[in-house]
Design an enzyme around this catalytic site. Structure first.
Site, PDB file in Angstrom:
ATOM      1  N   GLU A  31       4.838  -6.802  -2.584  1.00 22.03           N
ATOM      2  CA  GLU A  31       5.341  -5.551  -2.255  1.00 22.03           C
ATOM      3  C   GLU A  31       5.283  -4.150  -3.134  1.00 22.03           C
ATOM      4  O   GLU A  31       5.061  -3.235  -2.721  1.00 22.03           O
ATOM      5  CB  GLU A  31       7.081  -5.773  -2.118  1.00 22.03           C
TER       6      GLU A  31
ATOM      7  N   HIS B 204      18.902 -12.472   2.423  1.00 22.79           N
ATOM      8  CA  HIS B 204      17.979 -11.957   3.570  1.00 22.79           C
ATOM      9  C   HIS B 204      19.086 -11.315   4.256  1.00 22.79           C
ATOM     10  O   HIS B 204      18.732 -11.021   5.653  1.00 22.79           O
ATOM     11  CB  HIS B 204      17.403 -12.864   4.229  1.00 22.79           C
TER      12      HIS B 204
END
Lengths: 462, 354
Positions: free
Chosen positions: A195, A264
């Site tokens: 990322e 998450h």
């Protein structure tokens, strides 16, 4: 003894699916681990494999069947000689030995679906920007997002999509489905799991004149890349005295998803909305998602575009317009009311609408504002509504501390103090990491009941 | 060159042969054959950086330049040699915060660079960037980045754009030996090699990451070899010799433009001053610094070539006087130029009006 094979839940948000293909037929002997069928979930086409040995005695759901609910019996598997009569009617069920399935009880996603589809008398079903007489068609949120990207890619060769699993896999949440087929690998770029690196590459490409759309599989992973989003993308235009531009979109699912635990489940709206130099969008329905994603891609500024995984599969009315682009920075009154203003964004809007409908039965007429843009915030719409209702409750799928809700409370105090008849109340998730256990998670997440309670308080009822 | 113990100052390939089996490797670069005019131009640009940076040091002492200020003295040959091989208006460049020299190597007017250092409206970033944040879209120069290592994926992104548009351009991403320990560098290496991006990764290895010597920060100090795991070839170059740099730059540009993917140039160089103005540089010996100044100075190195080309000392003295004059004018300009208007605080945050 025959086992009832049930439609399995193959993703956290799956409620139903398509039984795409049977790979076995009645009478076939089956070994444990053998692939029985292909099932299309809300995310992908999955293989459904046998746990037990036996013989398929009866197929109950033919291939090609759509909208098969999780937990529905789809076939019988005979596990001893007596079963092998191809007579499903005599088969017994033995659920505890069958393929694990999602709890048949209403899951969180189902609750959301229900909350998001209330028969609401006063809900305004189209954005104010849509001309009267426009035809609508039904589309899921994920299809609307994909169409927005595809339309902008057709329009402008500088636009490309980059991220993990966006191309060959067709998107981890199927949002980029079909883009590779239409636009090819030059413009739909699969990345390694890097990322920080690919966000930097995206920002560099934007500075050199391209218009990248960077997908984070979920926004949780954008923290790996937050340096490039803030230090590289948001600040360079300013630091360069206006010379360098960074027209880039960082998008992906944000906020709570069911039962995925603390790392998450997080809302980055307040994080990114705190940063000068960024535009932050967080639409609720497919209309706004489409119109705002197109606006984001056309914007000359770096945009963080926050989607909601729980809403990806939900169907909305979307206008049939050739080029539907919404203005950035404008909130939308999604339900008109006069007694209290409920301000929210993203999935919080669905909870607010459900609460508003329940409150109507108590004689409280709530106005619901969908912020749509978190930065720059449309203060004017909030303050005008406050002037009318004299009360604000904020609703946010996120933590309470230093939240968008906190910001609205501050704005109401600083700029609307004389119009306040009650303190601004914030209805948010609990100030904790998100737990896994179903009961704890439910307790910690924002919900219509909490909103109703808060509204009663600011209206001094009960 | 950090320790001046290298056997040969000739460029050599990084030892990646076994790691890159059957890989097409770039040729060993030759020392660049510059004509008289080119030699003088190299000298002029390096001297401009030297004198400019010396002046910056003075202005910092006077309080006219504030904050962080990282001087490029000693490293002049790297930016000047590399820049000369890139095509202005086509190729793009990005670096870290030690970038005054890179701006000047482009031939950008020293007045607007100095005015940025003093935080004036006429500075190249209108006074809003400062020493570490200078950009020139006209020269495709993308800063001026203060986060160590961030310029490496950004630079790969510039190259991504060139490849995407198929415009024949490439990018040069400069970073230091300190940056070379940032994880994002290797994410960028991987994707640049995977996608064959036309990017030249230029490691300006001056031997010290702020106060930490390369030996104290790196398990294996051959930074050039770190691309091997990604199949990226590397050249190790004497960064104190502008003609060696220029020669290696040609090989690197040819390599990336041939579609062979990225290349690493490890420039062995040295900074004479501390990391920034507030760094007394006590982590290295006076002897080490003096040895570099006396025996490896990039300006002195080039002088030998200038004399060999028949350029008289007097011409160089005259050149120095001209440059000192230009730098003085830049400093005067930067001192007298007006500050940005108060309204500028709120401009250039977003491009769009929402």
């Amino acid at each position: 003894m025959a086992i009832e094979l049930k439609m399995p839940a193959l993703s956290p948000t799956m409620e139903e699916g398509t039984l795409t293909r049977w790979l076995v037929k009645e009478g076939d002997p089956i070994k444990a681990g053998e692939i029985l069928a292909e099932i299309e979930t809300d995310k992908a086409i999955m293989e459904f494999e046998a746990v037990d040995e036996g013989v398929i005695t009866k197929i109950l759901i033919p291939e090609g069947s759509e909208n098969v609910k999780v937990g529905t019996a789809i076939a019988y598997l005979g596990t001893d000689a007596n079963d092998v009569t191809l007579d499903g009617a005599s088969a017994e069920t033995k659920a505890e030995e069958s393929i694990p399935v999602a709890p048949p009880a209403k899951t969180e996603a189902a609750a959301v679906e229900e909350a998001a589809t209330p028969s609401l008398s006063k809900v305004i079903n189209s954005a104010p920007e849509i001309p009267e007489g426009t035809e609508f068609f039904q589309q899921t949120l994920r299809e609307a997002l994909r169409d927005a990207m595809a339309e902008e890619m057709r329009r402008d060769d500088r636009v490309f999509v980059m991220g993990e699993e966006v191309a060959e896999y067709q998107g981890a949440y199927k949002v980029t489905q079909g883009l590779l087929q239409e636009f090819g690998a030059r413009r739909v770029v699969d990345t390694p799991i890097s990322e920080y690196g690919f966000s930097g590459i995206g920002v560099g490409a934007a500075m050199e004149g391209l218009r990248p759309v960077i997908e984070f599989m979920t926004m949780n992973f954008s923290m790996q890349a937050i340096d490039h989003i803030i230090n590289s993308a948001a600040k360079t235009h300013y630091m360069s005295g206006g010379q360098v531009r960074c027209p880039i979109v960082f998008r992906g699912p944000n906020g709570a998803a069911p039962r995925v635990g603390a790392q998450h489940t997080q809302n980055f709206g307040p994080w990114y909305a705190a940063v000068p130099g960024l535009v932050v969008l967080a639409p609720y329905d497919a209309i706004d998602a489409k119109g705002l994603l197109k606006a984001a891609i056309r914007s000359d500024d770096p945009v963080v575009f926050l989607e909601c995984e729980l809403l990806y599969g939900k169907t909305f009315d979307v206008p049939k317009m050739d080029d539907f682009v919404l203005p950035i920075g404008k909130a939308r009154i999604i339900r008109e009311g006069k007694d209290v203003t409920i301000v929210s964004y993203s999935i919080g809007v669905s909870f607010a609408l459900t609460a508003a409908e329940a409150l109507a039965k108590e004689g409280i007429d709530a106005e619901v504002i969908d912020l749509r843009t978190l930065r720059p915030l449309d203060k004017e719409t909030i303050l005008q509504s406050l002037a009318k209702t004299n009360r604000i409750v904020t609703v946010e799928d996120g933590w309470p501390v230093c939240s968008i809700s906190s910001e609205i409370a501050a704005i109401a105090m600083e700029e609307g103090f004389d119009n306040l008849d009650a303190p601004v109340l914030r209805v948010t998730n609990a100030d904790t990491p998100t737990p896994y256990a179903e009961n704890l998670e439910k307790k910690g997440l924002v919900n219509p009941e909490a909103i109703i309670e808060a509204v009663r308080k600011v209206c001094y009822r009960k | 060159m950090a320790k001046a113990t290298q056997d040969s100052n000739r460029p050599h390939k990084a030892d990646v042969g076994s790691a890159i089996p059957n890989h097409d490797l770039p040729p060993i670069p030759g020392r660049y054959h510059a004509d008289r005019e080119e030699l003088l131009e190299f000298y002029r640009r390096m001297l401009m950086i030297r004198r400019f940076e010396e002046r910056c040091g003075q202005l910092y002492g006077l309080g006219l330049i504030a904050g962080f200020c990282h001087l490029y003295i000693g490293q002049e040959a790297v930016a000047v040699g590399l820049q000369a091989a890139l095509q202005p208006g086509r190729d793009s460049v990005i670096t870290g915060y030690r970038e005054h020299g890179h701006m000047l190597a482009y031939g950008i007017d020293p007045k607007i660079v100095m005015a940025e250092l003093t935080g004036r409206a006429s500075g190249i970033s209108h006074g809003k960037g400062g020493s570490m944040h200078m950009f020139s879209t006209e020269h495709k120069f993308f800063g001026g980045n203060g986060i160590v290592g961030a310029q490496v994926p950004l630079g790969a992104g510039l190259a991504f754009a060139h490849k995407y548009r198929n415009d024949g351009g490439c990018s040069a991403a400069y970073f230091g030996d300190g940056s070379a320990n940032q994880g994002q560098v290797y994410e960028a290496y991987n994707m640049a090699a995977l996608w064959k991006l036309p990017v030249i990764f230029v490691i300006e290895n001056n031997g010290y990451a702020m106060g930490t010597s390369i030996q104290r920060a790196n398990a294996h100090t051959a930074l050039s070899e770190r691309g091997a795991g990604f199949g990226i070839p590397a050249l190790v170059v004497d960064g104190m010799d502008v003609l060696e740099v220029r020669g290696a730059a040609t090989v690197a540009v040819d390599w990336v433009q041939a579609g062979k993917g990225p290349i690493i140039l490890e420039m062995k160089t040295y900074r004479y001053r501390g990391h920034s103005m507030s760094d007394p540089a006590r982590y290295r010996s006076r002897e080490e610094v003096n040895d570099m100044k006396e025996n490896h100075d990039p300006l002195d190195n080039l002088k030998k070539d200038l004399f060999a080309a028949g350029i008289p000392e007097a011409e160089l003295v005259k050149l120095d006087e001209d440059i000192r004059q230009q730098v003085k004018e830049a400093a005067d300009f930067a001192e007298k130029a007006p500050l940005p208007a108060d309204e500028e605080l709120y401009t250039n945050i977003l491009v769009g009006k929402y």
